[in-house]
Design a protein around this motif. Structure first.
Motif, mmCIF file in Angstrom:
data_model
loop_
_atom_site.group_PDB
_atom_site.id
_atom_site.type_symbol
_atom_site.label_atom_id
_atom_site.label_comp_id
_atom_site.label_asym_id
_atom_site.label_seq_id
_atom_site.Cartn_x
_atom_site.Cartn_y
_atom_site.Cartn_z
ATOM 1 N N THR A 140 0.866 -1.185 0.000
ATOM 2 C CA THR A 140 0.000 0.000 0.000
ATOM 3 C C THR A 140 0.895 1.225 0.000
ATOM 4 O O THR A 140 2.107 1.127 0.153
ATOM 5 C CB THR A 140 -0.911 0.052 1.243
ATOM 6 N N GLY A 141 0.276 2.341 -0.137
ATOM 7 C CA GLY A 141 1.019 3.599 -0.118
ATOM 8 C C GLY A 141 1.045 4.229 -1.491
ATOM 9 O O GLY A 141 0.850 3.568 -2.503
ATOM 10 N N ARG A 142 1.264 5.498 -1.466
ATOM 11 C CA ARG A 142 1.382 6.203 -2.740
ATOM 12 C C ARG A 142 2.735 6.879 -2.799
ATOM 13 O O ARG A 142 3.295 7.283 -1.777
ATOM 14 C CB ARG A 142 0.237 7.159 -2.957
ATOM 15 N N ARG A 143 3.246 6.993 -3.994
ATOM 16 C CA ARG A 143 4.552 7.603 -4.196
ATOM 17 C C ARG A 143 4.465 9.086 -3.892
ATOM 18 O O ARG A 143 3.652 9.811 -4.449
ATOM 19 C CB ARG A 143 4.997 7.411 -5.639
ATOM 20 N N VAL A 144 5.303 9.526 -2.981
ATOM 21 C CA VAL A 144 5.376 10.938 -2.634
ATOM 22 C C VAL A 144 6.402 11.611 -3.530
ATOM 23 O O VAL A 144 6.176 12.697 -4.050
ATOM 24 C CB VAL A 144 5.752 11.125 -1.148
ATOM 25 N N ALA A 145 7.552 10.956 -3.721
ATOM 26 C CA ALA A 145 8.617 11.509 -4.555
ATOM 27 C C ALA A 145 9.496 10.364 -5.045
ATOM 28 O O ALA A 145 9.570 9.317 -4.409
ATOM 29 C CB ALA A 145 9.453 12.510 -3.751
ATOM 30 N N CYS A 146 10.141 10.585 -6.190
ATOM 31 C CA CYS A 146 10.990 9.552 -6.767
ATOM 32 C C CYS A 146 12.127 10.200 -7.553
ATOM 33 O O CYS A 146 11.938 11.224 -8.196
ATOM 34 C CB CYS A 146 10.170 8.664 -7.701
ATOM 35 N N LEU A 147 13.291 9.574 -7.483
ATOM 36 C CA LEU A 147 14.442 9.961 -8.296
ATOM 37 C C LEU A 147 14.883 8.723 -9.057
ATOM 38 O O LEU A 147 15.000 7.644 -8.468
ATOM 39 C CB LEU A 147 15.592 10.461 -7.418
ATOM 40 N N GLU A 148 15.111 8.866 -10.338
ATOM 41 C CA GLU A 148 15.590 7.750 -11.142
ATOM 42 C C GLU A 148 16.961 8.070 -11.706
ATOM 43 O O GLU A 148 17.289 9.236 -11.938
ATOM 44 C CB GLU A 148 14.608 7.444 -12.267
ATOM 45 N N ASN A 149 17.750 7.002 -11.905
ATOM 46 C CA ASN A 149 19.080 7.097 -12.524
ATOM 47 C C ASN A 149 20.085 7.879 -11.696
ATOM 48 O O ASN A 149 20.828 8.694 -12.227
ATOM 49 C CB ASN A 149 18.973 7.690 -13.940
ATOM 50 N N GLY A 150 20.117 7.611 -10.396
ATOM 51 C CA GLY A 150 21.124 8.224 -9.539
ATOM 52 C C GLY A 150 22.461 7.522 -9.695
ATOM 53 O O GLY A 150 22.608 6.547 -10.441
ATOM 54 N N ASP A 151 23.465 8.014 -8.999
ATOM 55 C CA ASP A 151 24.801 7.430 -9.079
ATOM 56 C C ASP A 151 24.839 6.001 -8.554
ATOM 57 O O ASP A 151 25.448 5.135 -9.170
ATOM 58 C CB ASP A 151 25.805 8.278 -8.290
ATOM 59 N N ARG A 152 24.242 5.731 -7.435
ATOM 60 C CA ARG A 152 24.292 4.397 -6.825
ATOM 61 C C ARG A 152 22.989 3.627 -6.955
ATOM 62 O O ARG A 152 22.983 2.414 -6.841
ATOM 63 C CB ARG A 152 24.666 4.494 -5.342
ATOM 64 N N PHE A 153 21.880 4.321 -7.152
ATOM 65 C CA PHE A 153 20.591 3.654 -7.232
ATOM 66 C C PHE A 153 19.894 3.995 -8.546
ATOM 67 O O PHE A 153 19.918 5.144 -8.985
ATOM 68 C CB PHE A 153 19.701 4.067 -6.057
ATOM 69 N N SER A 154 19.250 2.983 -9.142
ATOM 70 C CA SER A 154 18.487 3.248 -10.359
ATOM 71 C C SER A 154 17.202 3.988 -10.012
ATOM 72 O O SER A 154 16.684 4.747 -10.827
ATOM 73 C CB SER A 154 18.190 1.958 -11.107
ATOM 74 N N SER A 155 16.695 3.774 -8.780
ATOM 75 C CA SER A 155 15.560 4.581 -8.323
ATOM 76 C C SER A 155 15.547 4.644 -6.798
ATOM 77 O O SER A 155 15.960 3.704 -6.116
ATOM 78 C CB SER A 155 14.223 4.035 -8.835
ATOM 79 N N ILE A 156 15.099 5.774 -6.312
ATOM 80 C CA ILE A 156 14.877 6.003 -4.887
ATOM 81 C C ILE A 156 13.457 6.561 -4.789
ATOM 82 O O ILE A 156 13.165 7.608 -5.365
ATOM 83 C CB ILE A 156 15.869 7.035 -4.304
ATOM 84 N N GLU A 157 12.587 5.848 -4.094
ATOM 85 C CA GLU A 157 11.212 6.292 -3.940
ATOM 86 C C GLU A 157 10.881 6.472 -2.464
ATOM 87 O O GLU A 157 11.309 5.668 -1.634
ATOM 88 C CB GLU A 157 10.222 5.261 -4.490
ATOM 89 N N VAL A 158 10.112 7.489 -2.170
ATOM 90 C CA VAL A 158 9.547 7.671 -0.834
ATOM 91 C C VAL A 158 8.040 7.505 -0.990
ATOM 92 O O VAL A 158 7.422 8.159 -1.831
ATOM 93 C CB VAL A 158 9.894 9.053 -0.234
ATOM 94 N N LEU A 159 7.469 6.600 -0.194
ATOM 95 C CA LEU A 159 6.043 6.317 -0.250
ATOM 96 C C LEU A 159 5.399 6.601 1.093
ATOM 97 O O LEU A 159 6.055 6.504 2.135
ATOM 98 C CB LEU A 159 5.805 4.847 -0.613
ATOM 99 N N ALA A 160 4.125 6.958 1.052
ATOM 100 C CA ALA A 160 3.341 7.160 2.274
ATOM 101 C C ALA A 160 2.139 6.239 2.205
ATOM 102 O O ALA A 160 1.529 6.078 1.143
ATOM 103 C CB ALA A 160 2.897 8.611 2.395
ATOM 104 N N ASP A 161 1.805 5.616 3.323
ATOM 105 C CA ASP A 161 0.665 4.707 3.372
ATOM 106 C C ASP A 161 -0.605 5.454 3.023
ATOM 107 O O ASP A 161 -0.898 6.511 3.588
ATOM 108 C CB ASP A 161 0.555 4.085 4.758
ATOM 109 N N SER A 162 -1.359 4.922 2.088
ATOM 110 C CA SER A 162 -2.518 5.626 1.535
ATOM 111 C C SER A 162 -3.615 5.892 2.563
ATOM 112 O O SER A 162 -4.248 6.940 2.526
ATOM 113 C CB SER A 162 -3.093 4.862 0.344
ATOM 114 N N GLU A 163 -3.856 4.971 3.486
ATOM 115 C CA GLU A 163 -4.933 5.197 4.458
ATOM 116 C C GLU A 163 -4.654 6.390 5.347
ATOM 117 O O GLU A 163 -5.483 7.270 5.489
ATOM 118 C CB GLU A 163 -5.145 3.946 5.295
#
Length: 140
Positions: A69-92
């Motif tokens: 569950t949760g919705r994406r609050v913010a995301c970064l793709e193609n960083g130096d060490r990670f292909s993606s970094i997402e921060v999610l918050a629980d939808s309820e």
């Protein structure tokens, strides 16, 4: 083969660093928004998937499934060490948050992503020893 082993070792180091350094960030979000679950999803360039979450974020049966569950609050793709970094918050819990609090969470999430990407993107030997790849974000 050594390059692949070194790359995997650098990814593991980045994940360990992120876990140790940013659990405090999750605690801060938890304190500021006690009814909301927060999770951080880290995907490495080699395809590994790591999840960090506070106690209110439901966990998946398998980490490869991502948070259930949760919705994406913010995301970064193609960083130096990670292909993606997402921060999610629980939808309820997130649905009851005011627009002002939502904007504050977004600001915190963007700062958290920037810190993870910046700090884990610095090579252990120093910046002059590794090529830098420009990261592009998914938002504005």
């Amino acid at each position: 083969m050594t390059d692949l082993n070194n790359s995997a070792a650098h990814e593991q180091d980045a994940v360990i660093f992120a876990r140790e350094s940013f659990l405090g960030e999750l605690k801060t979000l938890n304190r500021d928004y006690p009814n909301t679950g927060f999770g951080i999803s880290l995907r490495t360039h080699s395809g590994q998937h790591y999840l960090l979450a506070n106690a209110r974020m439901p966990l998946p049966a398998s980490k490869s499934d991502g948070f259930p569950t949760g919705r994406r609050v913010a995301c970064l793709e193609n960083g130096d060490r990670f292909s993606s970094i997402e921060v999610l918050a629980d939808s309820e819990g997130y649905e009851t948050i005011t627009p002002r609090a939502e904007a504050e969470i977004l600001g915190n999430a963007l700062n958290l992503i920037a810190r993870i990407d910046t700090l884990t993107g610095i090579p252990a030997q120093g910046a002059d020893h590794a090529p830098r790849i420009t990261a592009t974000g998914t938002g504005g």
